[in-house]
Design a protein around this motif. Sequence first.
Motif, PDB file in Angstrom:
ATOM      1  N   GLY A  78      -7.280   5.937   2.781  1.00 41.90           N
ATOM      2  CA  GLY A  78      -6.709   7.184   2.289  1.00 41.90           C
ATOM      3  C   GLY A  78      -5.387   7.472   2.960  1.00 41.90           C
ATOM      4  N   ASP A  79      -4.534   8.262   2.302  1.00 41.35           N
ATOM      5  CA  ASP A  79      -3.252   8.688   2.870  1.00 41.35           C
ATOM      6  C   ASP A  79      -2.349   7.513   3.221  1.00 41.35           C
ATOM      7  N   GLY A  80      -2.371   6.501   2.375  1.00 41.96           N
ATOM      8  CA  GLY A  80      -1.538   5.325   2.582  1.00 41.96           C
ATOM      9  C   GLY A  80      -2.293   4.116   3.088  1.00 41.96           C
ATOM     10  N   ALA A 123       0.816  -1.221   0.000  1.00 42.09           N
ATOM     11  CA  ALA A 123       0.000   0.000   0.000  1.00 42.09           C
ATOM     12  C   ALA A 123       0.845   1.265   0.000  1.00 42.09           C
ATOM     13  N   THR A 124       2.003   1.236   0.676  1.00 39.57           N
ATOM     14  CA  THR A 124       2.812   2.449   0.834  1.00 39.57           C
ATOM     15  C   THR A 124       4.036   2.491  -0.073  1.00 39.57           C
ATOM     16  N   GLY A 125       4.464   1.315  -0.550  1.00 34.78           N
ATOM     17  CA  GLY A 125       5.689   1.255  -1.332  1.00 34.78           C
ATOM     18  C   GLY A 125       6.948   1.297  -0.502  1.00 34.78           C
ATOM     19  N   LEU A 126       6.819   1.155   0.822  1.00 33.11           N
ATOM     20  CA  LEU A 126       7.966   1.280   1.718  1.00 33.11           C
ATOM     21  C   LEU A 126       8.270  -0.044   2.406  1.00 33.11           C
ATOM     22  N   ASP A 127       9.555  -0.410   2.475  1.00 32.00           N
ATOM     23  CA  ASP A 127       9.939  -1.560   3.271  1.00 32.00           C
ATOM     24  C   ASP A 127      10.084  -1.138   4.722  1.00 32.00           C
ATOM     25  N   VAL A 128      10.427  -2.064   5.604  1.00 32.60           N
ATOM     26  CA  VAL A 128      10.456  -1.771   7.040  1.00 32.60           C
ATOM     27  C   VAL A 128      11.434  -0.652   7.388  1.00 32.60           C
ATOM     28  N   PRO A 129      12.701  -0.697   6.952  1.00 27.58           N
ATOM     29  CA  PRO A 129      13.606   0.404   7.300  1.00 27.58           C
ATOM     30  C   PRO A 129      13.123   1.761   6.786  1.00 27.58           C
ATOM     31  N   ASP A 149      -2.813  13.277   8.550  1.00 32.04           N
ATOM     32  CA  ASP A 149      -1.540  12.970   9.205  1.00 32.04           C
ATOM     33  C   ASP A 149      -1.649  11.659   9.978  1.00 32.04           C
ATOM     34  N   ARG A 150      -2.748  11.477  10.670  1.00 33.86           N
ATOM     35  CA  ARG A 150      -2.914  10.268  11.483  1.00 33.86           C
ATOM     36  C   ARG A 150      -3.080   9.031  10.601  1.00 33.86           C
ATOM     37  N   ARG A 151      -3.823   9.158   9.504  1.00 35.18           N
ATOM     38  CA  ARG A 151      -3.945   8.017   8.591  1.00 35.18           C
ATOM     39  C   ARG A 151      -2.589   7.660   8.001  1.00 35.18           C
ATOM     40  N   LYS A 152      -1.815   8.674   7.640  1.00 31.09           N
ATOM     41  CA  LYS A 152      -0.489   8.414   7.090  1.00 31.09           C
ATOM     42  C   LYS A 152       0.404   7.744   8.127  1.00 31.09           C
TER      43      LYS A 152
END
Length: 357
Positions: free
Chosen positions: A171-173, A112-118, A139-142
């Motif tokens: 939304g927001d990630g 959903a975010t495209g980000l790995d753990v680090p 901000d909180r959803r992100k």
Amino acid sequence: MHRILFALLLLAAPAAAQTYRTDFDPSAHKGPRSGPANDVMVLGSPHLSQLPDRFRPEALAPLLDRLAAWKPQAIAIEALSGAQCDQLRRYPYRYADTVPDYCWDPAPARAATGLDVPAANAEFEALLATLPATPRPADRRKLAALFLAGGEPASALVQWLRLPVAERKAGDGLDAVLVARLTTLETRRDESLMIAARLAVRLGLQRVYAMDDHSADRAMPKAEEAAYGKAMQAAWDNPVLKRRMAAIDAMQGDLATSAGVLTTYRGYNAPGQGQIAFDSDFGAALEEPSPQRFGRQYVAYWETRNLRMAANIRDMLGEAPGMRALVIVGASHKPYLEAYLHQMHDVRIVDVMPLLR
């Protein structure tokens, strides 16, 4: 003559080693002379997931009231951090059994975010550092999405529950899969979620701190599994453990009411519980007589785990020296963590029992 004296000294060395005591005790050097110490309160808890069906989560309300009245500024929980789980996944030969049991799967959040753990950890740390006094729902959803991607579901739940109900949406990630996961976490029987996360929300905190550690886990060779299990069961087949289990059953007699829950927590945190845990479990394992010394392997794991948990708590305290911190942990860990943390120079252990009365 010199050779004779040297030989006598060598012979005496083992006896001297047995009686040697260090002359330095870190706990005897408390400070600072100016400024507040770190006050740490450790709440020993049963694992809510293991309580009988008669337990009612709403009965936790007076416990939460009492903990909130102490106003902790940080809350540590018995959970593995996303960072440690990311590390353990890199060593499947050793942690193949640990990861599925103790680690949150961040794959849907990464999708959903495209980000790995680090990367997610770096992002949520940066966002927390610049968060406005009144964050927007976005901000909180992100943050919730970043915490999930970073392997920190309890902190994600904190952000989710701090949203107005109407804003608890995708939304927001956060996509539909992550929203469903957060909704599931709202009712999961886990002291890190039902006590720590909700307490953080009530106190206006942005997160909780995962301080558990399983890096001392080892995969038992298949050829030794049966022998290890047999040896440990024999060690645990002792009268102190039987009395301990009977006492726990009695303590947990009424878990549907607030009074019953408080009685349970008083029992788990009462003086003397550390000695009972040692006599029934770790002390019995220490004397387990197998040739492989299985019991001592178990004790080594247990002590290492608690030392590393204490180190993680100590590290948390370094973020804002002089804080008031609450640690919520399985009851058998409590006496070890209190003893280890008491050695720290600017840590003062606060008795939880007056709060539970």
